[in-house]
Write a protein that holds these residues in place. Sequence first.
Motif, mmCIF file in Angstrom:
data_model
loop_
_atom_site.group_PDB
_atom_site.id
_atom_site.type_symbol
_atom_site.label_atom_id
_atom_site.label_comp_id
_atom_site.label_asym_id
_atom_site.label_seq_id
_atom_site.Cartn_x
_atom_site.Cartn_y
_atom_site.Cartn_z
ATOM 1 N N SER A 23 -35.377 -16.483 8.664
ATOM 2 C CA SER A 23 -35.258 -15.238 9.418
ATOM 3 C C SER A 23 -36.038 -15.292 10.729
ATOM 4 N N HIS A 122 -33.666 -4.637 8.284
ATOM 5 C CA HIS A 122 -33.569 -5.048 9.690
ATOM 6 C C HIS A 122 -34.340 -4.070 10.561
ATOM 7 N N ASP A 179 -31.363 -12.988 11.809
ATOM 8 C CA ASP A 179 -31.580 -12.459 10.454
ATOM 9 C C ASP A 179 -30.286 -12.426 9.650
ATOM 10 N N GLN A 183 -29.365 -14.359 6.116
ATOM 11 C CA GLN A 183 -28.828 -13.740 4.908
ATOM 12 C C GLN A 183 -27.572 -14.464 4.423
#
Length: 570
Positions: A23, A122, A179, A183
């Motif tokens: 991330s 987020h 990010d 994921q």
Amino acid sequence: MQVIGNALLSIAEEAGTMLRRASYSTNIKERADCSTAIFDGAGRLIAQAEHIPIHMGSMAGAVGRLSGRIPGYEQIAVRPGDVFITNDPYAGGGTHLPDITMVAPVFTDGLIVGWSANIAHHSDVGGHVPGSNSGDSTTLFMEGLRIPLVKIVSEGEVVDDVLAFVLLNSRLPEERYGDLLAQQSAAAIGAQRFVELHEKYGTEVVGIASHELLGYAERRLQLAVEAVPDGEYTFTDWLDPDREGEDRIPIVATVRVSGTRIALDFAGTGREATVAVNVVRSALEATVYYALKAALDPGIPANGGFFDAVEISAPEGTILNPRQPAPVAARTDTCQRIVDAIFGALAQALPDRIPAGSHSSITYVNFSGLGDNFYVYPEVIAGGAGARPKADGLDAVQVHVTNSSNLPIESLETEYPLLVEAYELVQDSGGAGLHRGGLAIRRDIRILGDGAEFSAHADRQSLPPAGYGGGLNGTPGRFTVRPGGPDERVLPGGRVSGVLLRGGDIMRVQSPGAGGFGSPLERDPQSVLTDVLDGRVSAVAARDIYAVVLDGATVDAAATSALRSQRKAD
């Protein structure tokens, strides 16, 4: 069963590790505001990594819709290599918009045998304030981009239109891009490892073991419930007012126990809130499951086996069952209060098992502004944990449905034009008692550069955490601008947005302390002295509350003895 069960947990943990390491944002890579899990082909949770309890609701909600456990989504075509994305609390199973869930199906021999899911908070998905997470929004449409349950990867290829749509609606598109790719990778590695597990042991064996793991969790809960005296136990706790001058909102939990069955009824709970503290069904369920596991048997495996043994009801149109588009950004403050209400009810049946009130507030802060580039810094400040029947409460920890880390000062000051002037425990913030409540945190953050915008949501700003069994209450939290200066200002309530700070200003964030357990007069004087020497309790409180008088000679002698003992140990 145990070998495969531990392998499933290992898969979830590996996916979580990948998510953090890949991330971009400090909120995920440093604070670990994320979770990962594995579900079976029918959409039942079979392994969740030791991350954040509230996140289970969002992942279960999304997987439930894809797997058909939640009806109405059968038209969604699921193929190998797909990854789905959603954040919507009403249509996608989420709990608030900054939490984005991704789910990848797991195929073997052309059949879906499981789901790899993850969720990450987020730092910005649009909305009326940077951070997309203010407590004072009045409709969901103020809180950011709503993402329905759609494919972001289709048969191995990223759906660029969906990705572009999400990025365009964030103030930090480059950070979102990194990010979101992290994921996707975490979902893929979870799916890959699950396939490898099937290849090693065979689909039939993995399926049988998963079924047995679910049954084992259900039996563990039933045995724990059976040990609770049959009866009906009700407790009411209160949220701070929506706004200054309004009434507090009650959270009423009634726990009914009969044999091995347990039901939780929230009838009597207050109205839908006008601000963002409403809780949708997926968040309510995750909170209830956490509370029962923590209070009755913490050793129950982290899977969905015991969910079917719990009945949950909440009247529509209340803060625990809102109608869209009721705002939900600050839902975790209410979830913490749900836990307090459940614990208060169970304490009537299990007085020697339930701790006093914890800080039970998210104490979420968000600073944004211009440094080298536009930045958004989110943080959740820990506080005191409630004193236990046989031990003091823990200082400066997260409690209940949240479990994120603090952001290290080195990372904070490297990433953002901010300076941490103080980061310390708050003396006397833990409620006095036979066992003392955990202490709160005070964090002073100085604004560098031209200034910043501040938003926050928190609870326990007016009603403090309760002491149990004669223990005293903890202290409330507060936000103070320019503390100690001639223009010091305490912000009204804990739900604010758009507070403008000048360069050089200090924002002081103080979380709540926790309640004590038992009478302070029963506490061992030596323990009081130790607390005074450690700075947890003031000499004034030792005298006025604990009735322990400490003169200078006593403190000096004890301090010298403690120092000698420590040097000898070193």
